[in-house]
Scaffold this motif. Structure first.
Motif, short mmCIF file in Angstrom:
data_model
loop_
_atom_site.label_atom_id
_atom_site.label_comp_id
_atom_site.label_asym_id
_atom_site.label_seq_id
_atom_site.Cartn_x
_atom_site.Cartn_y
_atom_site.Cartn_z
N UNK A 145 -13.61 -3.01 -11.43
CA UNK A 145 -13.94 -4.45 -11.41
C UNK A 145 -12.89 -5.27 -10.65
N UNK A 146 -12.23 -4.67 -9.66
CA UNK A 146 -11.15 -5.39 -8.99
C UNK A 146 -11.08 -5.16 -7.49
N UNK A 147 -11.74 -4.15 -6.98
CA UNK A 147 -11.57 -3.72 -5.59
C UNK A 147 -11.90 -4.83 -4.60
N UNK A 148 -12.82 -5.71 -4.95
CA UNK A 148 -13.23 -6.79 -4.05
C UNK A 148 -12.15 -7.86 -3.87
N UNK A 149 -11.10 -7.78 -4.68
CA UNK A 149 -9.99 -8.73 -4.54
C UNK A 149 -8.92 -8.22 -3.56
N UNK A 150 -8.97 -6.96 -3.20
CA UNK A 150 -7.86 -6.34 -2.48
C UNK A 150 -7.93 -6.60 -0.97
N UNK A 151 -6.76 -6.62 -0.35
CA UNK A 151 -6.65 -6.52 1.11
C UNK A 151 -6.77 -5.03 1.41
N UNK A 152 -7.91 -4.61 1.94
CA UNK A 152 -8.21 -3.19 2.02
C UNK A 152 -7.32 -2.44 3.00
N UNK A 153 -6.90 -3.09 4.05
CA UNK A 153 -6.01 -2.42 5.01
C UNK A 153 -4.67 -2.10 4.37
N UNK A 154 -4.07 -3.10 3.71
CA UNK A 154 -2.78 -2.90 3.05
C UNK A 154 -2.92 -1.96 1.86
N UNK A 155 -4.03 -2.07 1.16
CA UNK A 155 -4.26 -1.23 -0.02
C UNK A 155 -4.37 0.24 0.37
N UNK A 156 -5.09 0.52 1.44
CA UNK A 156 -5.24 1.91 1.87
C UNK A 156 -3.89 2.51 2.26
N UNK A 157 -3.08 1.72 2.94
CA UNK A 157 -1.73 2.18 3.31
C UNK A 157 -0.91 2.47 2.05
N UNK A 158 -1.01 1.61 1.05
CA UNK A 158 -0.25 1.79 -0.19
C UNK A 158 -0.74 3.00 -0.97
N UNK A 159 -2.05 3.19 -1.04
CA UNK A 159 -2.59 4.34 -1.77
C UNK A 159 -2.16 5.64 -1.10
N UNK A 160 -2.13 5.66 0.22
CA UNK A 160 -1.65 6.85 0.92
C UNK A 160 -0.19 7.13 0.59
N UNK A 161 0.59 6.07 0.44
CA UNK A 161 2.03 6.23 0.14
C UNK A 161 2.23 6.83 -1.25
N UNK A 162 1.49 6.34 -2.24
CA UNK A 162 1.72 6.79 -3.61
C UNK A 162 0.95 8.07 -3.95
N UNK A 163 0.00 8.45 -3.09
CA UNK A 163 -0.84 9.59 -3.39
C UNK A 163 -0.21 10.92 -3.02
N UNK A 164 -0.47 11.91 -3.83
CA UNK A 164 -0.09 13.27 -3.51
C UNK A 164 -1.18 13.89 -2.63
#
Length: 253
Positions: free
Chosen positions: A111-130
């Motif tokens: 219930x939150x994804x539509x609030x995100x800056x998707x470009x920055x979010x994708x970069x951040x998820x790649x950083x924290x993801x294994x």
């Protein structure tokens, strides 16, 4: 009304915690198949709010980072999740989680994804993801099929201050798919229904960030209109509000 996605929920936190819907057990069970329960695999719930969805996935036993930037929402999440020693609370956003590099195996956003800056979010998820990070995006989407649901949607459309600009309905499916590109996420729909009293319906409506607050000149008018709709369609003191819970899950590269 605050325009940013964080502060606009500060005065709605209690209503949000009390009256927002949960998520179908079938959806949670489907997600559970993608992780080894009670293992060293780590989950991050991004923009966790008051922990409604977190509570359901914390039962797996895995470590869960509960990432939420709003203090009022986070305080209620801590209260809701106090029995889960596997929950770690983090003051962060989707774009800047404050989580360590390569620390997460499954990212969820309910219930939150539509609030995100998707470009920055994708970069951040790649950083924290294994390696083999999975991302699960979930929304409870109200149906507008029955006469009551249509009347309720019309009420929200009439009084919602910036409803069309901030609702999840503004996010096209193609935007979600582009986040996962070049891969394609798996897409599932799970149905569920709530039967609400007048008090519960009022609380749910007032938990939406785009609805007028008590200081609004149309606040009482809105509540009266909602009561009229409730009385017209209630059966044995409740109305039926149904949802489609949409799930996108996949890897990002």
């Amino acid at each position: 009304m605050p325009k940013d996605s964080v502060s606009r929920f500060s005065h709605r936190a209690v209503l949000y915690d009390q009256f927002r819907p949960h998520y179908p057990p079938e959806l949670v069970a489907f997600l559970k198949e993608h992780i080894v329960p009670d293992s060293e695999q780590v989950v991050a719930d991004i923009a966790a709010g008051t922990g409604i969805f977190t509570e359901q996935i914390a039962q797996w036993g895995n470590t869960v980072f509960v990432v939420e930037p709003n203090r009022s929402m986070s305080r209620l999440a801590r209260r809701r999740l106090k029995g889960f020693k596997n929950c770690i609370f983090v003051n962060g956003t989707a774009e800047s989680t404050d989580l360590p590099d390569q620390s997460v195996d499954l990212v969820v956003s309910a219930q939150a994804f539509h609030w995100f800056d998707l470009t920055k979010t994708k970069h951040e998820f790649k950083r924290i993801g294994r390696n083999n990070l999975l991302v699960a995006v979930v929304w409870n989407l109200r149906n507008t099929d029955s006469p009551f649901e249509q009347a309720y949607e019309s009420l929200i459309y009439k009084y919602g201050i910036d409803y069309l600009n901030v609702s999840q309905r503004r996010m096209d499916t193609e935007e979600v798919l582009s986040f996962f590109a070049p891969d394609s996420p798996e897409y599932r729909i799970f149905e569920h229904t709530d039967f609400l009293t007048l008090t519960q319906l009022r609380g749910r409506m007032l938990s939406y960030s785009f609805m007028p607050e008590e200081t609004s000149p149309v606040y009482e008018e809105m509540l009266e209109a909602m009561t009229v709709i409730f009385e017209r369609y209630q059966q044995e003191g409740r109305v039926r509000l149904s949802y489609r819970s949409r799930l996108f899950i996949g890897g990002i590269h």
